[in-house]
Scaffold this active site. Structure first.
Site, PDB file in Angstrom:
ATOM      1  N   PRO A  45      59.457  11.772  49.985  1.00  0.00           N
ATOM      2  CG  PRO A  45      60.683   9.877  50.486  1.00  0.00           C
ATOM      3  CD  PRO A  45      59.466  10.647  50.913  1.00  0.00           C
ATOM      4  CG  ASN A  46      63.309  10.760  45.780  1.00  0.00           C
ATOM      5  OD1 ASN A  46      64.325  11.453  45.763  1.00  0.00           O
ATOM      6  ND2 ASN A  46      63.265   9.579  46.354  1.00  0.00           N
ATOM      7  NE  ARG A  53      60.933   9.657  41.752  1.00  0.00           N
ATOM      8  CZ  ARG A  53      60.150   9.184  42.711  1.00  0.00           C
ATOM      9  NH1 ARG A  53      59.156   9.924  43.184  1.00  0.00           N
ATOM     10  NH2 ARG A  53      60.342   7.991  43.205  1.00  0.00           N
ATOM     11  CE1 TYR A  58      55.937   7.606  40.903  1.00  0.00           C
ATOM     12  CE2 TYR A  58      58.170   7.890  40.069  1.00  0.00           C
ATOM     13  CZ  TYR A  58      57.265   7.243  40.890  1.00  0.00           C
ATOM     14  OH  TYR A  58      57.687   6.205  41.688  1.00  0.00           O
ATOM     15  CG  ASN A 109      52.617  10.022  47.277  1.00  0.00           C
ATOM     16  OD1 ASN A 109      53.165   9.017  47.727  1.00  0.00           O
ATOM     17  ND2 ASN A 109      52.654  10.355  45.999  1.00  0.00           N
ATOM     18  CB  ALA A 112      60.608   5.572  48.962  1.00  0.00           C
ATOM     19  CD  GLU A 133      48.821   4.306  51.272  1.00  0.00           C
ATOM     20  OE1 GLU A 133      48.277   3.734  52.240  1.00  0.00           O
ATOM     21  OE2 GLU A 133      49.618   3.734  50.497  1.00  0.00           O
ATOM     22  CG  HIS A 135      50.695   5.601  46.321  1.00  0.00           C
ATOM     23  ND1 HIS A 135      51.886   5.909  46.930  1.00  0.00           N
ATOM     24  CD2 HIS A 135      49.964   4.914  47.233  1.00  0.00           C
ATOM     25  CE1 HIS A 135      51.893   5.411  48.156  1.00  0.00           C
ATOM     26  NE2 HIS A 135      50.731   4.810  48.366  1.00  0.00           N
ATOM     27  NE  ARG A 142      56.204   1.955  39.832  1.00  0.00           N
ATOM     28  CZ  ARG A 142      56.766   3.014  40.421  1.00  0.00           C
ATOM     29  NH1 ARG A 142      56.020   3.848  41.132  1.00  0.00           N
ATOM     30  NH2 ARG A 142      58.063   3.219  40.282  1.00  0.00           N
TER      31      ARG A 142
HETATM   32  C1  DQA Z   1      54.756   6.715  44.776  1.00  0.00           C
HETATM   33  C2  DQA Z   1      55.010   5.222  44.645  1.00  0.00           C
HETATM   34  C3  DQA Z   1      56.192   4.805  45.513  1.00  0.00           C
HETATM   35  O1  DQA Z   1      56.435   3.409  45.382  1.00  0.00           O
HETATM   36  C4  DQA Z   1      57.439   5.545  45.088  1.00  0.00           C
HETATM   37  O2  DQA Z   1      58.523   5.223  45.944  1.00  0.00           O
HETATM   38  C5  DQA Z   1      57.250   7.010  44.991  1.00  0.00           C
HETATM   39  C6  DQA Z   1      55.999   7.532  44.479  1.00  0.00           C
HETATM   40  C7  DQA Z   1      53.652   7.198  43.818  1.00  0.00           C
HETATM   41  O3  DQA Z   1      53.147   8.300  44.049  1.00  0.00           O
HETATM   42  O4  DQA Z   1      53.331   6.521  42.856  1.00  0.00           O
HETATM   43  O5  DQA Z   1      58.169   7.784  45.243  1.00  0.00           O
HETATM   44  O6  DQA Z   1      54.312   6.968  46.093  1.00  0.00           O
END
Ligand code: DQA
Length: 183
Positions: A45-46, A53, A58, A109, A112, A133, A135, A142
């Site tokens: 998501p997002n 964003r 990011y 990825n 959240a 995995e 990120h 963080r």
């Molecule tokens: C994320 C890190 C997560 O904590 C966050 O909610 C994201 C992006 C990252 O790629 O750094 O949406 O997965």
């Protein structure tokens, strides 16, 4: 609507056999690579908002750019890259289930959902392929709630903190794993 796309099966003369890594199997007669050379990349998501964003966290690379770079690198490495993004946990679970028997590795990825989703963990475990995995940010730099991952102990490996490059590093790692499992 989830965003989904599949990379081209490119010919890379420099690598010989249709750009396949040494030791991997050749393209099938249907023109599709055998399952082992397909890698699915899932964005949670997002991540569809990448570029706008929180760019200080990011970066400014958009998701479309990341997917293009992944497909290009996939062609060089001799793997077919499919990408999928959804904001919905259920859609991600469905896409993982759909990939059963179709892929050699999964790069994900979960955004959240990393920190909360038992459903995604269970789906990942059910498909029994190596999982990487990813990120963009280093979640350990963080907030503490980002330090927990429901996938961490079942992932083959985790790559984080390199922005969009995290995905490209993961694809290289995934392609290496496929070569190993093809031997
Ligand atoms: C994320 C890190 C997560 O904590 C966050 O909610 C994201 C992006 C990252 O790629 O750094 O949406 O997965």
């Amino acid at each position: 609507m989830p965003l989904e796309s599949e990379g081209r099966v490119g010919f890379n003369a420099a690598r010989g056999s249709a750009g396949m890594p040494k030791g991997s199997k050749s393209t099938t007669s249907a023109g599709r690579r055998p399952q082992l050379t397909r890698i699915l990349v899932i964005h949670g998501p997002n991540l569809n908002l990448l570029g706008e964003r929180e760019p200080e966290i990011y970066g400014r690379t958009t998701l479309a750019d990341i997917d293009d770079q992944l497909r290009e690198l996939g062609d060089d490495l001799g793997v077919t890259v499919e990408t999928f993004q959804s904001n919905s946990e259920g859609a991600i679970v469905d896409r993982i289930q759909q990939a059963r028997g179709e892929i050699g590795a999964l790069i994900i990825n979960p955004a959240a959902y990393t920190h909360t989703s038992v459903a995604i963990r269970d789906a990942v475990q059910a498909i029994a392929v190596p999982v990487i995995e990813v990120h963009l940010s280093n979640v350990y730099r963080r907030e503490p709630f980002r330090h927990h991952s429901t996938l961490a102990d079942i992932a083959h490996g985790r790559i984080m903190g390199f922005g969009a490059d995290s995905y490209l590093l993961a694809l290289r790692a995934g392609a290496n794993l496929l070569q190993l499992s093809a031997k």
